[in-house]
Design an enzyme around this catalytic site. Structure first.
Site, PDB file in Angstrom:
ATOM      1  N   ARG A 171     -27.096  41.457 -11.044  1.00  0.00           N
ATOM      2  CA  ARG A 171     -28.188  42.318 -11.561  1.00  0.00           C
ATOM      3  C   ARG A 171     -27.617  43.482 -12.389  1.00  0.00           C
ATOM      4  O   ARG A 171     -28.094  44.613 -12.302  1.00  0.00           O
ATOM      5  CB  ARG A 171     -29.041  42.893 -10.420  1.00  0.00           C
ATOM      6  CG  ARG A 171     -29.809  41.862  -9.622  1.00  0.00           C
ATOM      7  CD  ARG A 171     -30.908  41.203 -10.455  1.00  0.00           C
ATOM      8  NE  ARG A 171     -31.805  40.419  -9.629  1.00  0.00           N
ATOM      9  CZ  ARG A 171     -31.566  39.175  -9.220  1.00  0.00           C
ATOM     10  NH1 ARG A 171     -30.457  38.558  -9.590  1.00  0.00           N
ATOM     11  NH2 ARG A 171     -32.442  38.530  -8.476  1.00  0.00           N
TER      12      ARG A 171
ATOM     13  N   SER B   7     -38.305  42.009  -6.621  1.00  0.00           N
ATOM     14  CA  SER B   7     -37.414  42.716  -5.688  1.00  0.00           C
ATOM     15  C   SER B   7     -37.283  44.166  -6.130  1.00  0.00           C
ATOM     16  O   SER B   7     -36.889  44.434  -7.264  1.00  0.00           O
ATOM     17  CB  SER B   7     -36.012  42.101  -5.700  1.00  0.00           C
ATOM     18  OG  SER B   7     -36.065  40.745  -5.391  1.00  0.00           O
TER      19      SER B   7
ATOM     20  N   GLU C 194     -33.485  48.246  -7.659  1.00  0.00           N
ATOM     21  CA  GLU C 194     -33.251  47.288  -8.744  1.00  0.00           C
ATOM     22  C   GLU C 194     -34.158  47.612  -9.931  1.00  0.00           C
ATOM     23  O   GLU C 194     -33.813  47.338 -11.067  1.00  0.00           O
ATOM     24  CB  GLU C 194     -33.533  45.884  -8.214  1.00  0.00           C
ATOM     25  CG  GLU C 194     -32.867  44.804  -9.010  1.00  0.00           C
ATOM     26  CD  GLU C 194     -33.792  43.645  -9.273  1.00  0.00           C
ATOM     27  OE1 GLU C 194     -34.494  43.680 -10.294  1.00  0.00           O
ATOM     28  OE2 GLU C 194     -33.797  42.711  -8.465  1.00  0.00           O
TER      29      GLU C 194
HETATM   30  N1  EPU Z   1     -35.355  37.994   4.592  1.00  0.00           N
HETATM   31  C1  EPU Z   1     -35.896  38.536   5.730  1.00  0.00           C
HETATM   32  N2  EPU Z   1     -37.061  39.245   5.612  1.00  0.00           N
HETATM   33  C2  EPU Z   1     -37.696  39.414   4.427  1.00  0.00           C
HETATM   34  C3  EPU Z   1     -37.131  38.860   3.262  1.00  0.00           C
HETATM   35  C4  EPU Z   1     -35.947  38.152   3.366  1.00  0.00           C
HETATM   36  O1  EPU Z   1     -35.374  38.400   6.830  1.00  0.00           O
HETATM   37  O2  EPU Z   1     -38.754  40.050   4.426  1.00  0.00           O
HETATM   38  C5  EPU Z   1     -34.118  37.193   4.714  1.00  0.00           C
HETATM   39  C6  EPU Z   1     -34.446  35.709   4.774  1.00  0.00           C
HETATM   40  O3  EPU Z   1     -34.306  35.297   6.101  1.00  0.00           O
HETATM   41  C7  EPU Z   1     -33.382  35.049   3.955  1.00  0.00           C
HETATM   42  C8  EPU Z   1     -32.743  36.153   3.164  1.00  0.00           C
HETATM   43  O4  EPU Z   1     -33.328  37.378   3.574  1.00  0.00           O
HETATM   44  O5  EPU Z   1     -32.401  34.522   4.791  1.00  0.00           O
HETATM   45  C9  EPU Z   1     -32.902  35.964   1.671  1.00  0.00           C
HETATM   46  O6  EPU Z   1     -34.280  35.969   1.312  1.00  0.00           O
HETATM   47  P1  EPU Z   1     -34.800  35.294  -0.039  1.00  0.00           P
HETATM   48  O7  EPU Z   1     -34.326  33.888  -0.135  1.00  0.00           O
HETATM   49  O8  EPU Z   1     -36.266  35.526  -0.107  1.00  0.00           O
HETATM   50  O9  EPU Z   1     -34.058  36.040  -1.186  1.00  0.00           O
HETATM   51  P2  EPU Z   1     -33.669  37.573  -1.415  1.00  0.00           P
HETATM   52  O10 EPU Z   1     -32.223  37.725  -1.192  1.00  0.00           O
HETATM   53  O11 EPU Z   1     -34.562  38.465  -0.629  1.00  0.00           O
HETATM   54  C10 EPU Z   1     -33.034  37.267  -3.916  1.00  0.00           C
HETATM   55  C11 EPU Z   1     -33.403  37.842  -5.247  1.00  0.00           C
HETATM   56  C12 EPU Z   1     -34.749  37.316  -5.719  1.00  0.00           C
HETATM   57  C13 EPU Z   1     -34.646  35.794  -5.810  1.00  0.00           C
HETATM   58  C14 EPU Z   1     -34.253  35.249  -4.438  1.00  0.00           C
HETATM   59  C15 EPU Z   1     -33.999  33.757  -4.450  1.00  0.00           C
HETATM   60  C16 EPU Z   1     -32.342  40.033  -5.329  1.00  0.00           C
HETATM   61  C17 EPU Z   1     -32.539  41.505  -5.291  1.00  0.00           C
HETATM   62  N3  EPU Z   1     -33.433  39.299  -5.166  1.00  0.00           N
HETATM   63  O12 EPU Z   1     -33.985  37.730  -2.972  1.00  0.00           O
HETATM   64  O13 EPU Z   1     -34.989  37.816  -7.018  1.00  0.00           O
HETATM   65  O14 EPU Z   1     -35.879  35.233  -6.223  1.00  0.00           O
HETATM   66  O15 EPU Z   1     -33.014  35.862  -3.990  1.00  0.00           O
HETATM   67  O16 EPU Z   1     -32.803  33.469  -5.102  1.00  0.00           O
HETATM   68  O17 EPU Z   1     -31.219  39.569  -5.512  1.00  0.00           O
HETATM   69  C18 EPU Z   1     -36.027  39.629  -8.184  1.00  0.00           C
HETATM   70  O18 EPU Z   1     -34.898  39.990  -8.500  1.00  0.00           O
HETATM   71  O19 EPU Z   1     -37.064  40.253  -8.545  1.00  0.00           O
HETATM   72  C19 EPU Z   1     -36.165  38.465  -7.311  1.00  0.00           C
HETATM   73  C20 EPU Z   1     -37.363  38.096  -6.839  1.00  0.00           C
END
Ligand code: EPU
Length: 333
Positions: A159, A233, A329
């Protein structure tokens, strides 16, 4: 120049916060860039999907509406496309899938414009836009020149890019040159994609299926900004040392992590925020999304200041509980 005055930002940004720009222009032609270089202050907006407005933007607000996709070259395996910065990112993903150009299917449904994609190196489901960017062409407001940076010169990170650092406030991205593959190179290793493909009953997926799986996952987890204001995010996933991670794991055996190197791991901010009890939090019209704690939401009449304060409170509670300082972000105006 067709400058408009007192324009509401409510529908120009996906957070849907009521705020006004004193001076506003929709830019459809790069021929105006030299003239626009002389204004004292300016801000640029694409899809408005990564911005939290806490005050009216100072100076001229330029909405990027530069359009066009051009095939620059083609070889046996790849195509090189020049994509104008004002093109909507998801429309470009659909354009590519339709022609069987592969590599960005995991980035389906990411809001925003093509021009914004290299700035924060958008990424999802194991793919980042930097993996396909050949070069980025921008207008330099200071030198009044068009400059093209190679992928390496963009200093892409998680990012992050040169546009958020050394070149901050100096550029207007004109086009992004993107190389896509004519062969399928599917990346379905991200757990949720495989599960979704199974649910869809697909055993030998193509790029279109992967894009559809991503669309299904995103539509289910992330709020549609047309219904609930949000900017995706709100925070970055923090990176911490393996040592700190192992300490945290003693007290929190279920803490998820992704390896970055043998010294550093990334921890999902959504998990940290949820553990602090913020998931589904709501006060007045602002809060934290019920299905993804990384997303702050505006249920209608929230102000930018309320959302900013919520982010401050979240940062302090995560810091207090886990000793990790979350970084925002979104761009804050
Ligand atoms: N999780 C929780 N609680 C929550 C949300 C997530 O426990 O409320 C845990 C889940 O268990 C999971 C982990 O966090 O194991 C990852 O969650 P998720 O797959 O939803 O992805 P993220 O890391 O929260 C990132 C990106 C997203 C992207 C997703 C999928 C960033 C800041 N965000 O989110 O990007 O869609 O991975 O690859 O890196 C964005 O940047 O706007 C965005 C949506």
């Amino acid at each position: 120049m067709n400058i408009q005055h007192h324009i509401s930002l409510k529908t120009l940004t996906t957070f849907g916060i009521e705020m006004y720009a004193d001076d506003f222009i929709e830019l459809t032609d790069i021929a105006l860039l030299p003239e626009l270089s002389d204004v004292a202050e300016r801000k640029i907006i694409g899809g408005g999907s990564n911005i939290l407005c806490t005050q009216s933007p100072k100076g001229l607000l330029i909405a990027n509406r530069i359009k066009g996709i051009e095939l620059l070259s083609e070889d046996v395996d790849t195509v090189l496309l020049k994509v104008a910065s004002g093109e909507v990112w998801h429309d470009f993903v659909l354009y590519a899938i339709k022609r069987n150009y592969n590599g960005i299917e995991n980035l389906a449904l990411i809001p925003g414009t093509v021009g914004a994609s290299p700035i924060q190196n958008i990424g999802a489901y194991g793919v980042e836009v930097k993996d396909t960017i050949e070069s980025v062409t921008y207008w330099d407001w200071q030198t009044k020149k068009i400059i093209t940076l190679t992928n390496a010169e963009c200093h892409f990170g998680y990012r992050d890019s040169i546009f958020k650092n050394e070149l901050k406030d100096r550029f207007f991205i004109i086009s992004v040159q993107i190389r896509l593959s004519k062969k399928q190179k599917l990346n379905t290793s991200y757990g949720a994609i495989e599960e979704e493909l199974k649910l869809m009953g697909i055993t030998t997926p193509n790029s279109k299926d992967v894009a559809q799986a991503v669309i299904n996952i995103r539509s289910c987890k992330l709020p549609n900004p047309k219904e609930i204001g949000n900017a995706g995010s709100f925070f970055k996933n923090p990176t911490i040392s393996v040592q700190q991670f192992l300490e945290l794991k003693k007290e929190n055996p279920k803490i998820p992590s992704y390896p970055v190197s043998n010294k550093v791991v990334k921890v999902p901010a959504g998990w940290l925020i949820e553990q602090c009890g913020w998931k589904a939090y709501r006060k007045n019209d602002y809060g934290v999304h019920a299905k993804q704690a990384l997303v702050l939401v505006n249920y209608g009449s929230a102000s930018g200041t309320e959302l900013w304060q919520l982010s401050v409170d979240i940062i302090s509670s995560v810091q207090e509980r886990f000793g990790i300082v979350l970084e925002r972000e979104v761009q804050v105006w």
